[in-house]
Write a protein that holds these residues in place. Structure first.
Motif, PDB file in Angstrom:
ATOM      1  N   THR A   1      -1.806   6.139   4.918  1.00 56.12           N
ATOM      2  CA  THR A   1      -1.122   7.382   4.546  1.00 56.12           C
ATOM      3  C   THR A   1       0.386   7.241   4.622  1.00 56.12           C
ATOM      4  O   THR A   1       1.088   8.209   4.849  1.00 56.12           O
ATOM      5  CB  THR A   1      -1.564   8.555   5.442  1.00 56.12           C
ATOM      6  N   ASN A   2       0.891   6.022   4.443  1.00 53.88           N
ATOM      7  CA  ASN A   2       2.335   5.845   4.440  1.00 53.88           C
ATOM      8  C   ASN A   2       2.854   5.751   3.013  1.00 53.88           C
ATOM      9  O   ASN A   2       2.444   4.890   2.263  1.00 53.88           O
ATOM     10  CB  ASN A   2       2.715   4.561   5.182  1.00 53.88           C
ATOM     11  N   THR A   3       3.777   6.630   2.681  1.00 49.60           N
ATOM     12  CA  THR A   3       4.467   6.490   1.409  1.00 49.60           C
ATOM     13  C   THR A   3       5.693   5.610   1.632  1.00 49.60           C
ATOM     14  O   THR A   3       5.996   5.250   2.770  1.00 49.60           O
ATOM     15  CB  THR A   3       4.907   7.858   0.879  1.00 49.60           C
ATOM     16  N   MET A   4       6.407   5.277   0.576  1.00 46.44           N
ATOM     17  CA  MET A   4       7.566   4.394   0.731  1.00 46.44           C
ATOM     18  C   MET A   4       8.623   4.948   1.688  1.00 46.44           C
ATOM     19  O   MET A   4       9.088   4.218   2.565  1.00 46.44           O
ATOM     20  CB  MET A   4       8.180   4.075  -0.639  1.00 46.44           C
ATOM     21  N   PRO A   5       9.029   6.226   1.554  1.00 49.17           N
ATOM     22  CA  PRO A   5      10.030   6.726   2.504  1.00 49.17           C
ATOM     23  C   PRO A   5       9.546   6.671   3.957  1.00 49.17           C
ATOM     24  O   PRO A   5      10.329   6.372   4.863  1.00 49.17           O
ATOM     25  CB  PRO A   5      10.255   8.173   2.053  1.00 49.17           C
ATOM     26  N   LEU A   6       8.252   6.932   4.181  1.00 52.16           N
ATOM     27  CA  LEU A   6       7.736   6.870   5.546  1.00 52.16           C
ATOM     28  C   LEU A   6       7.703   5.428   6.043  1.00 52.16           C
ATOM     29  O   LEU A   6       7.943   5.159   7.233  1.00 52.16           O
ATOM     30  CB  LEU A   6       6.331   7.475   5.616  1.00 52.16           C
ATOM     31  N   HIS A   7       7.419   4.498   5.150  1.00 49.85           N
ATOM     32  CA  HIS A   7       7.417   3.084   5.503  1.00 49.85           C
ATOM     33  C   HIS A   7       8.825   2.641   5.906  1.00 49.85           C
ATOM     34  O   HIS A   7       9.001   1.889   6.865  1.00 49.85           O
ATOM     35  CB  HIS A   7       6.901   2.260   4.322  1.00 49.85           C
TER      36      HIS A   7
ATOM     37  N   SER B   1       0.834  -1.205   0.000  1.00 45.06           N
ATOM     38  CA  SER B   1       0.000   0.000   0.000  1.00 45.06           C
ATOM     39  C   SER B   1       0.872   1.260   0.000  1.00 45.06           C
ATOM     40  O   SER B   1       0.494   2.277  -0.588  1.00 45.06           O
ATOM     41  CB  SER B   1      -0.987  -0.018   1.166  1.00 45.06           C
ATOM     42  N   ALA B   2       2.064   1.171   0.622  1.00 47.73           N
ATOM     43  CA  ALA B   2       2.986   2.322   0.578  1.00 47.73           C
ATOM     44  C   ALA B   2       3.474   2.559  -0.848  1.00 47.73           C
ATOM     45  O   ALA B   2       3.550   3.702  -1.308  1.00 47.73           O
ATOM     46  CB  ALA B   2       4.168   2.087   1.516  1.00 47.73           C
ATOM     47  N   ILE B   3       3.785   1.468  -1.542  1.00 52.72           N
ATOM     48  CA  ILE B   3       4.238   1.595  -2.932  1.00 52.72           C
ATOM     49  C   ILE B   3       3.133   2.206  -3.789  1.00 52.72           C
ATOM     50  O   ILE B   3       3.356   3.123  -4.582  1.00 52.72           O
ATOM     51  CB  ILE B   3       4.667   0.215  -3.487  1.00 52.72           C
TER      52      ILE B   3
END
Lengths: 295, 278
Positions: A241-247, A73-75
């Motif tokens: 609401t997590n993007t890849m960098p936040l993940h 989901s982040a991707i």
């Protein structure tokens, strides 16, 4: 940031062949040693470390970290964000470059300065300003709340913050190029009876396509990789609401290092692809380049 | 004005400028103005309490001090690297040239965790550095390392094109007038590069001041010691101290604006300098 056509245009051979510009061998050795040691320590080593750490616990762990639902989901969110932010800033870049380079008007210099503003603002401040406007305590917060619209700690906030930090990329590649190209070709097209759209598609677009592509890939790399600004507005809700960098950050702070580096390696690969396209575009955009000398 | 209007043969002036101004106001100007509007509603005392408390002042010292040192280091090594890329032939040059832009393309969070892995106590480099008493990760030195990483391409990419366009005739003239190589470089080449070096320095410094992602992983974030100003803003936000966060942000914004003006001035100086040289 770098301008488009930085390359190894002329080749170093002419400097090394000329006695007036040739450095003594020991100077060349020392400069190369210091420069390349610094390069290896600060750029190469961190890049290699990402991939080595990602595969440290084997392919199984690596793949598992990427197919896990939160990672997927982040991707997806990262791709969605870039898919909205990049086209918006592409349209803006063309519009502002057209206005600035094809017309004379008062306040042009100020407009050019304003374009660069988002680059000089800290990403954290970039996130904060949208909290002040759209957050629960912000200007439009109460109104948005009444209508059930969430901007902050939701996807629209992430997109807005990303649009802000990637705002100048396309514009600043196009403006110097279109400035240098002038207005003659477009004016000739109009005189010869082309419509505005025909002129843009057949004259302007072919002239700017490499700079446009260059701006878009840099814009995209930053859009997918932005951390600070997105971190402020995201709320870090897993799977939502997590993007890849936040993940990557969440995994790292949970001591899941192999998984964090696995997701990070995807982003590093994106960076390498970006640099490869960038090098190719520079090479294409400078057709007068003589073939580089053999190493 | 009439003469200027007559130039507008090309279509789309109203549309492109109108869209530009509307989009820029919506995305950049109005949200940025929120910082100053909210700050202006604060009392002087509340503002000073927020922006001049010891913990915040310590963060300014670290942020601006480490950024200054990182930019200085980048000027020295960025010049060496640009010199090597323009003047010398060596194996792997094209790869080095392409990878110089890595900090522009690599997401800051990735750089942050990677640098931390290298310099942590049991990391690739940390395991050799810590026994000899050099602690990098989770200290101000770690902040410096991250800021050096992030700033390097700014110096290389501003100096490199100027160095490429430099006419060899200047150096030939110096050599034929009896200057040795070192005198030529110091008295002829370096002064020509000065505007580009200063521009690169200012760009690297400005980027470093606002940097967040690559720093927070390696900094350790100890209040008064290794806490950068952008993190102060985040911390205040997390404590729902929106006004305090905004006050600190307004200080950073003013610093950014001043740096932006300085950079614009340096760039036009640099452009004039290289235009005259042609």
């Amino acid at each position: 940031m770098a301008t488009a056509a930085v390359g190894l245009r002329a080749g170093a051979a002419r400097f090394e062949a000329n006695t007036a510009t040739r450095d003594p061998v020991w100077v060349k050795g020392l400069v190369l040693f210091l420069g390349l040691a610094f390069f290896s320590l600060f750029l190469l080593l961190p890049l290699i470390a990402v991939f080595v750490e990602a595969f440290r616990r084997g392919w199984g762990v690596y793949i598992a970290a990427l197919v896990e639902p939160d990672a997927v989901s982040a991707i997806k969110l990262t791709l969605l964000t870039a898919a909205i932010a990049v086209p918006l800033n592409l349209v803006f870049g063309i519009a502002v470059a057209w206005a600035i380079t094809k017309f004379d008007f008062r306040g042009k210099q100020m407009l050019i300065t304003f374009i660069d503003l988002p680059f000089s603002v800290s990403p954290v401040v970039a996130g904060l300003i949208y909290v002040l406007v759209f957050g629960a305590q912000g200007w439009f917060g109460p109104w948005l709340g009444e209508h059930g619209i969430k901007v902050i700690f939701a996807v629209p906030g992430i997109v807005l913050a990303t649009v802000f930090v990637t705002f100048p990329f396309v514009a600043r590649e196009l403006i110097p190029l279109m400035q240098a190209q002038g207005r003659d070709e477009e004016e000739a097209a109009l005189v010869l009876g082309a419509s505005g759209w025909q002129m843009f598609r057949k004259v302007t677009l072919p002239n700017i396509k490499w700079a446009l592509l260059y701006g878009v890939i840099l814009c995209n790399a930053r859009a997918m990789g932005e951390f600070g600004a997105v971190s402020v507005v995201s709320g870090h809700i897993r799977g939502l609401t997590n993007t890849m960098p936040l993940h990557v950050e969440i995994l790292y702070n949970e001591y899941q290092f192999a998984a964090a580096f696995a997701v990070a390696s995807l982003l590093a690969t994106l960076a390498l692809v970006t640099l490869a396209i960038k090098t190719y575009v520079e090479w294409k955009a400078a057709p007068s380049t003589p073939p580089a000398e053999a190493p | 004005m009439a003469a200027v209007r007559a130039h507008r043969v090309l279509p789309g002036f109203g549309l492109s400028l109108g869209f530009t101004l509307a989009y820029m106001s919506l995305i950049v100007l109005v949200p940025l103005s929120a910082v100053f509007i909210l700050t202006s509603t604060m009392s002087v005392q509340a503002f000073l309490d927020a922006v001049a408390s010891p913990r915040v002042v310590a963060s300014y010292r670290l942020t601006f001090g480490a950024s200054l040192m990182a930019a200085l280091i980048n000027v020295v090594f960025g010049l060496l690297l640009a010199w090597a890329l323009v003047r010398y032939r060596f194996p792997g040059k094209r790869l080095v040239d392409a990878l110089v832009d890595l900090p522009f393309a690599l997401p800051t969070a990735v750089a942050g965790i990677s640098l931390t892995a290298l310099y942590a106590k049991n990391g690739w480099l940390g395991q050799y550095l810590e026994p000899v008493g050099i602690k990098v990760a989770f200290t101000p030195l770690g902040v410096l390392v991250a800021l050096v990483f992030i700033g390097l391409p700014f110096v290389v990419r501003t100096v490199q094109p100027v160095l490429e366009d430099l006419d060899t005739e200047i150096e030939e003239a110096a050599a034929s007038l009896g200057a040795d190589r070192w005198q030529t470089v110091r008295r002829v080449v370096l002064p020509t590069l000065l505007p580009a070096l200063l521009t690169g320095f200012a760009l690297a410094f400005a980027r470093a001041v606002g940097e967040y992602g690559s720093v927070i992983f390696i900094a350790g974030n100890l209040p008064m010691i290794s806490e950068i100003t952008p993190l102060i803003i985040i911390t205040k936000l997390e404590q729902y101290d929106y006004v305090g966060a905004t006050a600190v942000a307004s200080v950073m914004l003013v610093a950014s604006f001043i740096l932006l003006l300085i950079i614009n001035g340096l760039q036009s100086w640099s452009d004039r300098r290289s235009a005259r040289g042609l």
